[in-house]
Design a protein around this motif. Structure first.
Motif, PDB file in Angstrom:
ATOM      1  N   TYR A 133       0.807  -1.312   0.157  1.00  0.00           N
ATOM      2  CA  TYR A 133       0.107   0.030  -0.066  1.00  0.00           C
ATOM      3  C   TYR A 133       0.953   1.441   0.059  1.00  0.00           C
ATOM      4  O   TYR A 133       1.933   1.319   0.916  1.00  0.00           O
ATOM      5  N   HIS A 134       0.528   2.132  -0.640  1.00  0.00           N
ATOM      6  CA  HIS A 134       1.188   3.645  -0.690  1.00  0.00           C
ATOM      7  C   HIS A 134       0.099   4.416  -1.159  1.00  0.00           C
ATOM      8  O   HIS A 134      -0.792   4.321  -1.904  1.00  0.00           O
ATOM      9  N   PRO A 135       0.081   5.804  -0.284  1.00  0.00           N
ATOM     10  CA  PRO A 135      -1.049   6.719  -0.697  1.00  0.00           C
ATOM     11  C   PRO A 135      -1.137   7.244  -1.989  1.00  0.00           C
ATOM     12  O   PRO A 135      -2.282   7.405  -2.487  1.00  0.00           O
ATOM     13  N   LYS A 136       0.044   7.232  -2.814  1.00  0.00           N
ATOM     14  CA  LYS A 136       0.072   7.899  -3.988  1.00  0.00           C
ATOM     15  C   LYS A 136      -0.398   6.793  -5.191  1.00  0.00           C
ATOM     16  O   LYS A 136      -0.609   7.009  -6.134  1.00  0.00           O
ATOM     17  N   LEU A 137      -0.573   5.318  -4.787  1.00  0.00           N
ATOM     18  CA  LEU A 137      -0.800   4.343  -5.789  1.00  0.00           C
ATOM     19  C   LEU A 137      -2.083   3.803  -5.644  1.00  0.00           C
ATOM     20  O   LEU A 137      -2.649   3.840  -4.297  1.00  0.00           O
ATOM     21  N   ALA A 138      -2.923   3.299  -6.349  1.00  0.00           N
ATOM     22  CA  ALA A 138      -3.952   2.581  -6.215  1.00  0.00           C
ATOM     23  C   ALA A 138      -3.767   1.315  -5.556  1.00  0.00           C
ATOM     24  O   ALA A 138      -2.872   0.637  -5.628  1.00  0.00           O
ATOM     25  N   PRO A 139      -4.893   0.916  -4.830  1.00  0.00           N
ATOM     26  CA  PRO A 139      -4.700  -0.339  -3.929  1.00  0.00           C
ATOM     27  C   PRO A 139      -4.330  -1.329  -4.931  1.00  0.00           C
ATOM     28  O   PRO A 139      -5.016  -1.571  -6.064  1.00  0.00           O
ATOM     29  N   ASP A 140      -3.484  -2.438  -4.499  1.00  0.00           N
ATOM     30  CA  ASP A 140      -3.193  -3.594  -5.056  1.00  0.00           C
ATOM     31  C   ASP A 140      -3.412  -4.843  -4.184  1.00  0.00           C
ATOM     32  O   ASP A 140      -3.571  -5.838  -4.746  1.00  0.00           O
ATOM     33  N   ALA A 141      -3.274  -4.699  -2.986  1.00  0.00           N
ATOM     34  CA  ALA A 141      -3.596  -5.626  -1.875  1.00  0.00           C
ATOM     35  C   ALA A 141      -2.967  -7.012  -2.408  1.00  0.00           C
ATOM     36  O   ALA A 141      -3.551  -7.901  -2.290  1.00  0.00           O
ATOM     37  N   ASN A 142      -1.627  -6.818  -2.577  1.00  0.00           N
ATOM     38  CA  ASN A 142      -0.864  -8.159  -2.977  1.00  0.00           C
ATOM     39  C   ASN A 142       0.130  -8.611  -1.818  1.00  0.00           C
ATOM     40  O   ASN A 142       0.532  -9.902  -1.756  1.00  0.00           O
ATOM     41  N   CYS A 143       0.580  -7.683  -0.983  1.00  0.00           N
ATOM     42  CA  CYS A 143       1.349  -8.114   0.111  1.00  0.00           C
ATOM     43  C   CYS A 143       0.568  -9.117   1.199  1.00  0.00           C
ATOM     44  O   CYS A 143       1.405  -9.774   2.049  1.00  0.00           O
ATOM     45  N   ARG A 144      -0.684  -8.645   1.645  1.00  0.00           N
ATOM     46  CA  ARG A 144      -1.674  -9.382   2.558  1.00  0.00           C
ATOM     47  C   ARG A 144      -1.125  -9.029   3.908  1.00  0.00           C
ATOM     48  O   ARG A 144      -1.300  -9.575   5.013  1.00  0.00           O
ATOM     49  N   MET A 145      -0.176  -7.987   4.060  1.00  0.00           N
ATOM     50  CA  MET A 145       0.317  -7.578   5.338  1.00  0.00           C
ATOM     51  C   MET A 145      -0.613  -6.927   6.230  1.00  0.00           C
ATOM     52  O   MET A 145      -0.625  -6.886   7.481  1.00  0.00           O
ATOM     53  N   CYS A 146      -1.619  -6.318   5.667  1.00  0.00           N
ATOM     54  CA  CYS A 146      -2.331  -5.209   6.069  1.00  0.00           C
ATOM     55  C   CYS A 146      -3.983  -5.925   6.533  1.00  0.00           C
ATOM     56  O   CYS A 146      -4.859  -5.255   6.781  1.00  0.00           O
ATOM     57  N   LEU A 147      -3.635  -7.204   6.785  1.00  0.00           N
ATOM     58  CA  LEU A 147      -5.096  -7.945   6.981  1.00  0.00           C
ATOM     59  C   LEU A 147      -5.501  -7.443   8.561  1.00  0.00           C
ATOM     60  O   LEU A 147      -4.910  -7.166   9.255  1.00  0.00           O
ATOM     61  N   VAL A 148      -6.865  -7.116   8.509  1.00  0.00           N
ATOM     62  CA  VAL A 148      -7.602  -6.810   9.562  1.00  0.00           C
ATOM     63  C   VAL A 148      -8.787  -7.959   9.916  1.00  0.00           C
ATOM     64  O   VAL A 148      -9.606  -8.021   8.962  1.00  0.00           O
ATOM     65  N   GLU A 149      -9.682  -7.615  10.948  1.00  0.00           N
ATOM     66  CA  GLU A 149     -10.548  -8.507  11.170  1.00  0.00           C
ATOM     67  C   GLU A 149     -11.646  -7.350  10.997  1.00  0.00           C
ATOM     68  O   GLU A 149     -11.585  -5.958  11.806  1.00  0.00           O
ATOM     69  N   ILE A 150     -12.857  -7.458  10.297  1.00  0.00           N
ATOM     70  CA  ILE A 150     -13.858  -6.528  10.463  1.00  0.00           C
ATOM     71  C   ILE A 150     -15.070  -7.309  10.664  1.00  0.00           C
ATOM     72  O   ILE A 150     -15.465  -8.368  10.094  1.00  0.00           O
ATOM     73  N   GLU A 151     -15.974  -6.820  11.357  1.00  0.00           N
ATOM     74  CA  GLU A 151     -16.991  -7.597  12.027  1.00  0.00           C
ATOM     75  C   GLU A 151     -18.298  -7.639  11.034  1.00  0.00           C
ATOM     76  O   GLU A 151     -18.488  -6.864   9.741  1.00  0.00           O
ATOM     77  N   LYS A 152     -18.648  -8.774  10.953  1.00  0.00           N
ATOM     78  CA  LYS A 152     -19.852  -9.053   9.841  1.00  0.00           C
ATOM     79  C   LYS A 152     -19.112  -9.512   8.470  1.00  0.00           C
ATOM     80  O   LYS A 152     -19.670  -9.874   7.492  1.00  0.00           O
ATOM     81  N   MET A 153     -17.804  -9.627   8.522  1.00  0.00           N
ATOM     82  CA  MET A 153     -17.195 -10.104   7.190  1.00  0.00           C
ATOM     83  C   MET A 153     -16.637 -11.211   7.781  1.00  0.00           C
ATOM     84  O   MET A 153     -15.886 -11.620   8.817  1.00  0.00           O
TER      85      MET A 153
END
Lengths: 174, 888
Positions: free
Chosen positions: B43-63
């Motif tokens: 992830y980088h604020p300048k770039l479009a999301p790519d979600a390839n590194c999987r490092m930023c995983l979070v738990e979201i309720e109801k998902m």
């Protein structure tokens, strides 16, 4: 009561008087037996093929509490991406012999010898350069380690590619 | 993310903190706003999301499963947990997989100490990876002289590839291979050849791509950071000098800081070594028996003070002239003009803004009464239509080019390019590829193109209705002029049909917010002032001049061209951009300075050289400028400098001009002094001292101040801040750092005056087509290369490694016609002489045009004739017509 205490006190004195054991050593004719973990003069070490172990990572410089060490690192000439210490100076006048640099070294390039006879007439003689430190290592640590890439089963452990190193199975296929 | 709508807020809870954030915000950004750091690589604020590194995983309720926070947008009532055991376990697993292959060579890695992977590993996997298998080893491949890759360290986040593509639009990098064996490669079998913006080095979260220039010279904790401003072009990028032991080690830029917002170009990123080059002058020198000898400061200053005083008393103050480079800080420029006007007592002073920027300034002043853009840099992003004329934007002002690219690619602006460019895919980005309407023109035909656009506006009845109501004479006068020019004539010169001009004019007129960028191709070429005025006419006619977010923006080539104008370091302007002849301005300045201003006539650069040739001008003070290197021999510059009785230079290097000097003072580079630079949009930004001055060199203002004391007219200041205070008192709003002030609005009185009669006197000369070249000749154009800026950057070892010499660029079709191949010797010839050089094929430039970078070869200058603009006194010498033949 008083006499008893006096007698007891004098007993120690008398015992030492009779069983005379000199504490003072007749240095330099006599020398102390050093403890096993004695921390003496610092030295730079080499691998068994004579190459310097130091990779010039500056961690010893960073950890040194009294700013003894100064490292200038560079790329080894003609060996791309290999890092080494182009200059490595120690100002031993300031050294505390705390051994933190030896602990910090990721490649065990530093060692503490058992040398302590380093009295000099001129303090400048205690500014040691890389050649001097390597020479101390050479005479104090005659048994040298194998090169890092031969020590570890995983050759990429330290990102040191060398000719003929085995590739991963999947890589040989591509 | 720019595309997100900001209408409406949603409430989100992240790690038990509840807040409302704009709808459409990504979870990772919302978390950062709430102070929760979610680890990430791709992830980088300048770039479009790519979600390839999987490092930023979070738990979201109801998902159902863990979600990547960098690609999930917040929704109303969303509850996110980023520090629960499942999430931590997931991050540990991701790191396990990365560390299965990432070598643990942190001690020798330049990123060690500021590495994301290092930080996250410390946080989540204290014991390293579970995997004991062999790590992957890529064979070392040579990448580029200034960029080093170590693919063993790569975590395949593809930030570099995406940055190169999305932000820079260069597309030099690509991932090759699959899975963990993916590696970043340049296209083709050759080494990397790109814009060398250094973006991939800066954006790499690990040490897979590093700068070869500073390789192994530092550890991050040793570096002293100094926030400063880049000294190459007028974009005014904010950057950070990283210094160690009084040596510059590297340059960085920070996301969110300055107009560049974390981006730099090759000059900014790899050009810093010019400041600490070994050839820097380190002590004052005076000429003794024809030889320059080093002397102490006191002696050199005494010689200069004595000699200048003697010349002044014998020949009058107007026998002394001054020239300063626009690369100096505002404080230097201010003190220089004060020194010339007060201590010497002459109006014979000029700066290198004269080489072109003055054309833009005079046009702005004449039509809208400002000496700055009436739009800001941000207006480029919000523009609906951008018209660039003769900018060659990527090469001259790379960061402005990034704004244009962003406006076009992300915000859908329409781009009209009137450029000497062909839309060819190449190693560096090309804005012609992005443009909706591209008008490829030879560099000597920008005037025809401009007139074509104006003719289209008049003919298609696109004139603003309001203007028709109250400036009928003005419109009629222009109509009369353009009617006299036929489309056939325009087509003969430009090779473009009436339709493309009409379409472009419609697009430009239709736009709510329209911006015109004017580049060196216009400002520095024959008739530049007239062309700029014509473009102002285009804004006036379409009713955009006074509209918010619209305006004409002349781009500055040197970093402080704008500052030198605002500081009054040009003969016709006093500080604050006020007219030198205005009695009112003179009086207020006299009151502030407490002395009278010189009454002698103004002398611009070319006037001074003319007077020097005639022996009227006896002495010159040249600060940082190298006219012998800049002006072609046709200008008689060598003769003029040679005839001077006394020449003082304040220089960094022994330039061609400094070699002729009687006294040379060693000056500091901008890395060694404090001050301010004014960017091309008029934003004053701080320059800070990163290292101590080399040798005995001193800042320019100190030298001038010392001289003034020795000439019994002390201009003494405690520090740069004291000069800054005087500047601020004199010109309110100057040198106020921080967020840029709003751009000035056009002065309506000036505009009305222009519409009534101001336009008349130059109308006939402006609205006429330039002559055509003979068919067998080529238009030879010298200009800026993307890797260099002036002669200064040729001292930077990184830039020299990228581009070390000037070669002539020619279109492949022309080359084929002449039987030339890449690397062949060619002979260029015109009435002024004959020059031999080598040729390189480039499909970037149009047929019939030759391009040569101006930074290297002095010899090619012989082919250029100098002509001087009657109104602005700008010397034009960038274009020539030559015949080309294969060298025997």
């Amino acid at each position: 009561m008083t006499f008893y205490e006096l007698a007891m006190g004098m007993k120690v004195t008398l015992r030492h008087l009779l069983h005379y054991r000199p504490i003072t050593l007749q240095y330099p004719h006599e020398k102390r037996l050093l403890p096993e973990n004695y921390r003496g003069m610092l030295a730079l070490l080499r691998y068994d093929d004579g190459t310097e172990k130091c990779v010039g990572c500056d961690l010893c410089e960073a950890v040194c509490p009294s700013r003894v060490i100064r490292v200038i690192s560079a790329e080894v000439p003609n060996e791309p991406i290999k890092r080494y210490a182009k200059e490595y100076d120690m100002d031993m006048t300031r050294c505390l012999f705390c051994g933190l640099c030896v602990q910090a070294c990721p490649v065990d390039a530093l060692g503490m010898t058992r040398e302590y006879e380093w009295a000099v007439y001129n303090k400048r003689n205690l500014h040691l350069n890389k050649e001097q430190l390597l020479a101390i290592g050479d005479r104090s640590f005659p048994n040298r380690e194998k090169r890092l890439e031969f020590q570890h089963p995983n050759v990429a452990f330290f990102n040191l590619p060398f000719p003929g190193q085995p590739l991963k199975e999947s890589q040989t296929l591509t | 993310m720019s595309e997100h709508t900001t209408t409406g807020m949603v409430t989100v809870t992240i790690d038990d903190v509840t807040a409302s954030v704009p709808k459409g915000t990504l979870v990772i950004e919302a978390a950062r706003q709430l102070g929760v750091m979610i680890p990430h690589f791709c992830y980088h604020p300048k770039l479009a999301p790519d979600a390839n590194c999987r490092m930023c995983l979070v738990e979201i309720e109801k998902m159902p499963r863990l979600q990547t926070s960098c690609s999930t947008q917040v929704t109303e009532g969303m509850v996110v947990r980023s520090s629960v055991p499942t999430v931590k376990q997931a991050r540990k697993s991701v790191l396990d997989f990365i560390l299965a292959n990432h070598p643990l060579d942190c001690p020798v890695c330049d990123q060690g100490g500021r590495c994301d992977l290092q930080d996250f590993s410390h946080e989540y996997t204290a014991s390293g990876t579970k995997f004991v298998e062999l790590k992957r080893v890529f064979q070392k491949e040579y990448f580029s002289p200034v960029i080093e890759t170590q693919m063993n360290r790569c975590v395949q986040c593809l930030r570099c590839v995406r940055y190169c593509d999305e932000v820079m639009d260069v597309r030099a990098l690509a991932p090759a291979g699959r899975g963990t064996l993916t590696k970043i490669k340049s296209f083709g079998v050759h080494e990397l050849d790109c814009e060398f913006c250094g973006g991939c080095v800066q954006i790499c979260p690990v040490g897979a791509i590093t700068s070869r220039l500073s390789m192994y010279e530092f550890r991050p904790w040793m570096l002293k950071r100094t926030e400063s401003t880049c000294g190459y072009c007028g974009d005014g990028c904010q950057m950070t000098f990283q210094a160690k032991d009084n040596d510059l080690i590297e340059v960085n830029s920070t996301l969110g800081v300055g107009r560049n917002n974390g981006d730099l170009c090759s000059r900014g990123y790899f050009g810093y070594h010019a400041n600490v080059h070994e050839d820097r002058l380190q002590s004052p020198m005076i000429r003794c028996d024809g030889e320059l000898v080093e002397v102490p400061w006191e002696e050199a200053l005494a010689v200069v003070a004595e000699k200048l005083t003697a010349i002044k008393s014998a020949n009058g103050a107007d026998a002394i002239g001054g020239l300063i480079a626009s690369r100096c800080t505002n404080e230097d420029l201010y003190l220089f003009q004060k020194f010339m006007r007060v201590v010497i007592g002459t109006n014979q002073l000029d700066s290198s803004a004269r080489y072109g920027h003055m054309n833009g300034i005079h046009a702005l002043q004449r039509v809208q009464g400002t000496h700055r853009w009436s739009m800001s840099f941000d207006d480029l992003l919000s523009a609906n239509a951008i018209l660039t004329v003769g900018t060659n934007l990527t090469e001259t002002n790379p960061i402005t080019a990034l704004k244009v690219k962003e406006a076009v690619k992300r915000r859908g602006a329409e781009l009209i390019t009137v450029e000497a460019l062909e839309p060819a895919i190449g190693t560096i980005s090309n804005i012609a590829l992005l443009s909706t309407h591209h008008l490829p023109l030879a560099p000597d035909q920008f005037a025809s193109g401009t007139i074509g656009l104006l003719k289209a506006v008049i003919q298609e009845n696109l004139v603003d209705a309001e203007l028709v109501a109250h400036a009928k004479d003005y419109i009629d006068a222009i109509k009369k002029q353009v009617d006299a020019i036929s489309w056939t004539d325009i087509e003969a010169r430009t090779g473009l049909t009436a339709e493309i001009f009409q379409d472009s004019a419609k697009v430009f007129t239709r736009a709510e917010r329209a911006v015109i960028l004017v580049g060196q191709g216009v400002l520095r070429s024959q008739g530049g002032y007239g062309m700029t005025l014509n473009l102002m006419d285009l804004l006036v006619l379409t009713g955009k001049l006074n509209r918010i977010g619209c305006g004409l923006a002349p781009l500055a080539e040197e970093n402080n061209d704008q500052g030198s104008v605002e500081m009054g370091a040009v003969s016709e302007l006093l500080p604050g951009g006020k007219d030198c002849r205005s009695r009112e301005a003179q009086q207020s300045l006299e009151a502030a300075w407490g002395c009278s201003l010189p009454s002698g006539e103004e002398g611009t650069l070319m006037d001074m050289l003319g007077k020097a040739k005639r022996g009227i001008l006896k002495a010159m003070i040249i600060v940082g400028e190298n006219p012998i290197g800049s002006l072609p021999p046709d200008s008689g510059i060598e003769d003029a400098i040679g005839k001077l009785e006394f020449l003082v230079c304040q220089e960094l290097f022994l330039t061609d001009t400094a070699k002729r000097a009687d006294v040379i003072f060693p000056a500091c580079s901008y890395a060694e002094k404090d001050g301010t630079f004014t960017s091309t949009e008029g934003h004053t930004q701080a320059v800070r001292k990163a290292i101590e001055p080399l040798g005995e060199s001193r800042p320019d203002w100190e030298i001038l101040s010392a001289l003034s004391v020795m000439m019994d007219h002390p201009l003494e200041y405690e520090s740069v801040k004291a000069i800054g205070k005087e500047m601020r008192d004199l010109m309110p709003g100057t040198r106020t750092l921080g967020p840029s002030p709003l751009p000035p609005r056009p002065c309506l009185d000036t505009l009305t005056q222009y519409l009534q009669e101001g336009y008349q006197d130059t109308l006939a000369t402006r609205y006429c087509l330039p002559g055509m070249k003979a068919t067998h000749t080529f238009v030879l154009n010298v200009g800026q290369s993307i890797f260099h800026s002036g002669k200064f950057s040729t001292r930077a070892k990184g830039l020299i490694q990228i581009q070390s010499q000037g070669v002539l660029s020619m279109h492949p079709e022309d080359a084929e016609r002449l039987g030339l191949a890449c690397g062949d010797g060619v002979c260029l010839e015109n009435q002024l002489g004959q020059v031999k050089t080598t040729v390189k094929l480039s499909d970037r430039i149009p047929c019939g045009v030759l391009f040569f970078p101006e930074h290297f070869d002095q010899d090619i200058q012989r082919l250029f004739a100098v002509s001087v603009d009657n109104d602005t006194h700008v010397p034009y010498f960038k274009c020539a017509h030559v015949e080309v033949s294969k060298a025997s």
